[in-house]
Design a protein around this motif. Sequence first.
Motif, PDB file in Angstrom:
ATOM      1  N   LYS A 114      51.192  35.881  52.013  1.00 34.89           N
ATOM      2  CA  LYS A 114      51.872  34.803  51.295  1.00 34.89           C
ATOM      3  C   LYS A 114      53.316  34.630  51.760  1.00 34.89           C
ATOM      4  CE  LYS A 114      52.221  34.076  46.750  1.00 34.89           C
ATOM      5  NZ  LYS A 114      52.074  34.323  45.297  1.00 34.89           N
ATOM      6  N   LYS A 115      53.984  35.745  51.953  1.00 34.97           N
ATOM      7  CA  LYS A 115      55.387  35.667  52.367  1.00 34.97           C
ATOM      8  C   LYS A 115      55.534  35.034  53.741  1.00 34.97           C
ATOM      9  CE  LYS A 115      56.770  39.836  50.017  1.00 34.97           C
ATOM     10  NZ  LYS A 115      57.331  41.174  50.211  1.00 34.97           N
ATOM     11  N   PRO A 143      43.484  36.716  59.372  1.00 41.54           N
ATOM     12  CA  PRO A 143      43.024  36.514  57.992  1.00 41.54           C
ATOM     13  C   PRO A 143      41.994  35.391  57.918  1.00 41.54           C
ATOM     14  CG  PRO A 143      45.426  36.296  58.161  1.00 41.54           C
ATOM     15  CD  PRO A 143      44.920  36.498  59.533  1.00 41.54           C
ATOM     16  N   GLU A 144      41.114  35.527  56.968  1.00 40.71           N
ATOM     17  CA  GLU A 144      40.112  34.480  56.732  1.00 40.71           C
ATOM     18  C   GLU A 144      40.824  33.186  56.376  1.00 40.71           C
ATOM     19  OE1 GLU A 144      36.596  34.780  56.163  1.00 40.71           O
ATOM     20  OE2 GLU A 144      36.774  36.723  57.179  1.00 40.71           O
ATOM     21  N   ARG A 145      40.188  32.094  56.749  1.00 44.55           N
ATOM     22  CA  ARG A 145      40.750  30.794  56.406  1.00 44.55           C
ATOM     23  C   ARG A 145      40.875  30.632  54.886  1.00 44.55           C
ATOM     24  NH1 ARG A 145      41.168  26.569  59.633  1.00 44.55           N
ATOM     25  NH2 ARG A 145      41.510  24.535  58.699  1.00 44.55           N
ATOM     26  N   GLU A 146      39.899  31.182  54.192  1.00 48.38           N
ATOM     27  CA  GLU A 146      39.933  31.053  52.730  1.00 48.38           C
ATOM     28  C   GLU A 146      41.119  31.802  52.149  1.00 48.38           C
ATOM     29  OE1 GLU A 146      38.738  29.012  50.550  1.00 48.38           O
ATOM     30  OE2 GLU A 146      37.997  28.117  52.396  1.00 48.38           O
ATOM     31  N   ALA A 147      41.448  32.943  52.764  1.00 50.46           N
ATOM     32  CA  ALA A 147      42.597  33.726  52.286  1.00 50.46           C
ATOM     33  C   ALA A 147      43.878  32.931  52.491  1.00 50.46           C
ATOM     34  CB  ALA A 147      42.670  35.053  53.027  1.00 50.46           C
ATOM     35  N   ILE A 148      43.952  32.223  53.611  1.00 56.15           N
ATOM     36  CA  ILE A 148      45.137  31.404  53.885  1.00 56.15           C
ATOM     37  C   ILE A 148      45.234  30.262  52.868  1.00 56.15           C
ATOM     38  CG2 ILE A 148      46.153  29.804  55.556  1.00 56.15           C
ATOM     39  CD1 ILE A 148      45.054  31.695  57.734  1.00 56.15           C
ATOM     40  N   GLU A 156      47.696  27.958  47.983  1.00 59.17           N
ATOM     41  CA  GLU A 156      47.567  27.463  46.607  1.00 59.17           C
ATOM     42  C   GLU A 156      48.346  28.324  45.622  1.00 59.17           C
ATOM     43  OE1 GLU A 156      43.360  27.010  46.328  1.00 59.17           O
ATOM     44  OE2 GLU A 156      43.410  25.085  47.394  1.00 59.17           O
ATOM     45  N   SER A 157      48.357  29.607  45.896  1.00 52.64           N
ATOM     46  CA  SER A 157      49.119  30.504  45.038  1.00 52.64           C
ATOM     47  C   SER A 157      50.616  30.198  45.148  1.00 52.64           C
ATOM     48  CB  SER A 157      48.801  31.949  45.438  1.00 52.64           C
ATOM     49  OG  SER A 157      49.718  32.826  44.877  1.00 52.64           O
ATOM     50  N   LEU A 158      51.070  29.910  46.347  1.00 53.85           N
ATOM     51  CA  LEU A 158      52.478  29.514  46.543  1.00 53.85           C
ATOM     52  C   LEU A 158      52.786  28.243  45.773  1.00 53.85           C
ATOM     53  CD1 LEU A 158      53.079  30.115  50.346  1.00 53.85           C
ATOM     54  CD2 LEU A 158      54.390  31.116  48.483  1.00 53.85           C
ATOM     55  N   GLN A 159      51.832  27.322  45.843  1.00 53.02           N
ATOM     56  CA  GLN A 159      52.022  26.056  45.152  1.00 53.02           C
ATOM     57  C   GLN A 159      52.266  26.297  43.654  1.00 53.02           C
ATOM     58  OE1 GLN A 159      48.707  23.372  45.560  1.00 53.02           O
ATOM     59  NE2 GLN A 159      50.082  21.635  45.861  1.00 53.02           N
ATOM     60  N   VAL A 198      62.085  23.034  44.298  1.00 50.88           N
ATOM     61  CA  VAL A 198      61.314  22.493  45.419  1.00 50.88           C
ATOM     62  C   VAL A 198      59.839  22.674  45.086  1.00 50.88           C
ATOM     63  CG1 VAL A 198      63.085  22.929  47.154  1.00 50.88           C
ATOM     64  CG2 VAL A 198      61.378  24.680  46.693  1.00 50.88           C
ATOM     65  N   GLU A 199      59.006  21.868  45.738  1.00 47.70           N
ATOM     66  CA  GLU A 199      57.579  21.967  45.480  1.00 47.70           C
ATOM     67  C   GLU A 199      56.843  22.043  46.808  1.00 47.70           C
ATOM     68  OE1 GLU A 199      56.124  18.315  43.711  1.00 47.70           O
ATOM     69  OE2 GLU A 199      57.526  17.129  44.922  1.00 47.70           O
ATOM     70  N   LEU A 200      55.647  22.608  46.764  1.00 47.61           N
ATOM     71  CA  LEU A 200      54.806  22.669  47.954  1.00 47.61           C
ATOM     72  C   LEU A 200      53.768  21.575  47.802  1.00 47.61           C
ATOM     73  CD1 LEU A 200      53.931  23.918  50.552  1.00 47.61           C
ATOM     74  CD2 LEU A 200      52.796  25.738  49.305  1.00 47.61           C
TER      75      LEU A 200
END
Lengths: 275, 230, 230
Positions: free
Chosen positions: B7-8, B38-43, B48-51, B59-61
């Motif tokens: 995530k970072k 990493p798996e695409r799903e993990a990305i 989404e978690s960042l969002q 700021v928004e994602l």
Amino acid sequence: MNTGDGDLVTATHPEQEEMPFAVVQGVPLTELPKDLYIPPDALAVFLEETFEGPLDLLLYLIKRQNLDILDIPIAQITRQYMSYIDLMQELQLELAAEYLVMAAMLAEIKSRMLLPRPAPADEEEDPRAELVRRLQEYERYKKAAEDLEQLPRLERDLHAVVVPFPERHVSLRPPAVTMQELMAAFAEVLARAELFSNHRVRREPLSVRERMASVLERCRGGFVEFTRLFTVAEGRAGVVVTLLAILELLRGAMIEMVQNEPHGPIYVKAVSAQT
Amino acid sequence: MNVEELKKIIEAALMVAEEPLSLDRLEALFDLGLGPVPEREAIRAAVESLQEDYAGRGVELKQVASGWRFQARAEFAPWINRLWEERAPRYSRALLETLAIIAYRQPITRGEIEDIRGVSLAPSILKTLTEREWIRVAGYRDVPGRPAVYATTREFLDYFNLKSLSDLPELSELRDIEDINLDLFRESPPAAGAAGAANEAESGDEAAPSPPAEDDGGQEGGAEAAEAAK
Amino acid sequence: MNVEELKKIIEAALMVAEEPLSLDRLEALFDLGLGPVPEREAIRAAVESLQEDYAGRGVELKQVASGWRFQARAEFAPWINRLWEERAPRYSRALLETLAIIAYRQPITRGEIEDIRGVSLAPSILKTLTEREWIRVAGYRDVPGRPAVYATTREFLDYFNLKSLSDLPELSELRDIEDINLDLFRESPPAAGAAGAANEAESGDEAAPSPPAEDDGGQEGGAEAAEAAK
């Protein structure tokens, strides 16, 4: 209660009395519209910048009077339209040719509507249909442009985050190569060397070549006992391949063999740069 | 690499990048040859978690056409805009109308745009739109003269904060002149009220047949005829 | 304006500004004439609170000489820098031929490669192939000059998705290719591989560094040094 659209008896409709553009039937429009009573210079700017063309001007005239676009009173609109055209010419504005084309079209529609009424069964199209279609079509994109203007957008409402990265550097990624490219390259070499036509070089089984590489690798670190280079589990064919590889390496002077005593173990070692 | 680390890195990359990043581009960042990618799903999950993390922040994602980007929230524009001396560019009505027509009607030729607007198009408009990379020549129409057809770009969608063309505001409905059921030559057309018709246009409904109860049509029809006779 | 709102505006401003923002500049953002400007201490407190918020994230809020700025953490350089990675130009025909000759005729000396190709070999080619870890010096031939012999590596096999050298296309297949496609390839060499190349680059880059079990490193290193010295 709704008012009838296309009605020219404006006096009977209160909302139309509020409209500055109300035109009393039968009285030709000779004055400037009241709501345009502003200094001529400013008026020039106003007219130039307000209307995006004849359709836009017509829409303005229609909307000012809350008329239904589907049922415009053509004579009234034509009169009002012409008064604007006259005004613009009077002010010596550069009038796009399209305005005059539209004036002609309005006059044409008006004249068709004066024609004698056909039989009731006649399915003649409303002469205004094409104009109405164009007005509506333009109106929807005019509205779409206004919607677009309202959308939040970069620079004005939104600003993309760009934070610096102090460790930034540009690296180079090595190019990709495909097996087809590799084979094409080799095919060209072979063609150039005329290897196929002359049969100067015997094509060798790849497995021997590969075994040569692996034998060479195994005896790089120093002496390896000859017999240990063979893997019995590979069977007869595997053993033969290994032997051929060792012989080929010997012939090519890439390995050396030593035997310290007759019938003693044979040791194999890769030729190295040192010594 | 654990989820937090993933995530970072994604957060840092999205903030540093000058343009929105697609999942493909994010995935490519991890293809370092140092271990499993990493798996695409993990990305996707990390994005989404960042969002969510940024849901209540300054700021928004946001997902736009070409990927994800961090952006300052529109509501803070009055303050943010003070960072720059220059005002954001303004666009003329002619340019916005042309852009709207291309956006909704693409691919479209210059002639077709002019037909809709009823005026000829200043050459500077298509030039400006092309230079901004909002539109591009998408091909040529196989008619005499082989005119270019124009379409909008991903940059257009990105700029207007849209994910796809279907996110554009809906185009208003066209009504057919037949729908008002008004026969020009009839004595007593059923009256469709102007106000009512306007409302219908708003809601985009099919124009309803006029209510039979209303019976002042005769007079109107007469007026119409009188007007037409002039 | 409450503290939370103040923080969000400052966060957004710091994130979108092109340069570090001093407390003075942050203060100026609020001078909109719409109400009281926040106290300088409140602004400083908001900045410090933001700094804490971002303590464990992918970007950090740092104070530099001219003010405060967000920046991505340096530890993510390996991933972040891939955003700007440029693709090196394609390999030359000479390089591909050399690689193919080594693959099919290994172990082979430089002189033998030159004999087959009929031209001398630019030193950069073997260097590039060695740096790419597709070939290595496999040994030396005991003839005058003790020339190095080259062989392909495991990375070469991995990259081309081969289990062993015997999976290389047979020379007889090559002849077919030559008969059928040689002209084609000559006309447009990369065309056949262009799409495939991209795919392989994706999977190919996963090629792991050589397994540590192979402990001929010392000698190899020495051998290469010797080669380089020539």
